[in-house]
Design a protein around this motif. Sequence first.
Motif, PDB file in Angstrom:
ATOM      1  N   LYS A  37       5.801  30.488   2.125  1.00  0.00           N
ATOM      2  CA  LYS A  37       5.123  30.884   3.350  1.00  0.00           C
ATOM      3  C   LYS A  37       3.681  30.396   3.278  1.00  0.00           C
ATOM      4  CE  LYS A  37       3.858  35.109   3.723  1.00  0.00           C
ATOM      5  NZ  LYS A  37       3.761  36.543   3.865  1.00  0.00           N
ATOM      6  N   LYS A  38       3.199  29.823   4.378  1.00  0.00           N
ATOM      7  CA  LYS A  38       1.812  29.389   4.441  1.00  0.00           C
ATOM      8  C   LYS A  38       0.908  30.611   4.532  1.00  0.00           C
ATOM      9  CE  LYS A  38       2.344  24.894   6.632  1.00  0.00           C
ATOM     10  NZ  LYS A  38       1.901  24.059   7.755  1.00  0.00           N
ATOM     11  N   ASP A  39      -0.316  30.458   4.075  1.00  0.00           N
ATOM     12  CA  ASP A  39      -1.287  31.541   4.184  1.00  0.00           C
ATOM     13  C   ASP A  39      -1.719  31.746   5.634  1.00  0.00           C
ATOM     14  OD1 ASP A  39      -1.235  32.050   1.455  1.00  0.00           O
ATOM     15  OD2 ASP A  39      -2.878  30.654   1.049  1.00  0.00           O
ATOM     16  N   SER A  40      -1.698  30.681   6.427  1.00  0.00           N
ATOM     17  CA  SER A  40      -2.100  30.761   7.828  1.00  0.00           C
ATOM     18  C   SER A  40      -1.492  29.600   8.590  1.00  0.00           C
ATOM     19  CB  SER A  40      -3.632  30.697   7.937  1.00  0.00           C
ATOM     20  OG  SER A  40      -4.027  30.675   9.303  1.00  0.00           O
ATOM     21  N   LYS A  70      -9.132  28.080  12.601  1.00  0.00           N
ATOM     22  CA  LYS A  70      -9.308  29.536  12.711  1.00  0.00           C
ATOM     23  C   LYS A  70     -10.673  29.883  13.289  1.00  0.00           C
ATOM     24  CE  LYS A  70      -7.815  30.639   8.481  1.00  0.00           C
ATOM     25  NZ  LYS A  70      -7.512  31.465   7.295  1.00  0.00           N
ATOM     26  N   SER A  71     -11.683  29.163  12.850  1.00  0.00           N
ATOM     27  CA  SER A  71     -13.030  29.398  13.353  1.00  0.00           C
ATOM     28  C   SER A  71     -13.075  29.149  14.866  1.00  0.00           C
ATOM     29  CB  SER A  71     -14.015  28.473  12.629  1.00  0.00           C
ATOM     30  OG  SER A  71     -15.291  28.553  13.189  1.00  0.00           O
TER      31      SER A  71
END
Length: 188
Positions: free
Chosen positions: A55-58, A65-66
């Motif tokens: 699973k990816k972290d994000s 994300k910013s």
Amino acid sequence: MFERMTIDGRPFLYPFMILSNSWLWLGLILVAFVLLKVIGSILEKKKKQDFSYLKKDSLLTEAEKSFYTVLREVVGEKYLVCPQVSLSAILSIPDERDRGRYAVSRNKIQSKYVDFLLCEPESLKPLLVIELNDSSHDQAKRIRRDDFLVRALEGAGVAFFPVVIASQYDREDLERGIAEKVGQGHGE
């Protein structure tokens, strides 16, 4: 130990006579159990090898994300912000009788993703694609991809808004740019 029988004068042992020995049955059951365990272990190992994923972290990079945080603040409740959307989820191919042409059109959009999609919150109608551009968008391959993306989206009535990645974003400029682009895309 076993009673000998003859068929046409030749000695013959009935199979059930051989297997009537309880130790032999137990041995056969044990061998079958071990074989099933070994086969199961091999299949499980192969299954794990075929489907080893993490699973990816994000879904997003740190830069994405910013921008996502700023974008959500700017659009508020006016639009739904969807990150990492497949182009084939945004665009459909008109009923094409020429199967070859249909396949080419489908393949052009099938494995492409956009950074962000703004949708109407209630209907989820796609309105605006926002692409974050870094230096990789200066490469010839990316320029061709972005040109195709602009033509395909705008041809379908979905506006396109490229944004250069930055350490900070001017919220007013972003809000103005979104409003202008959504108006051009006939979204409002």
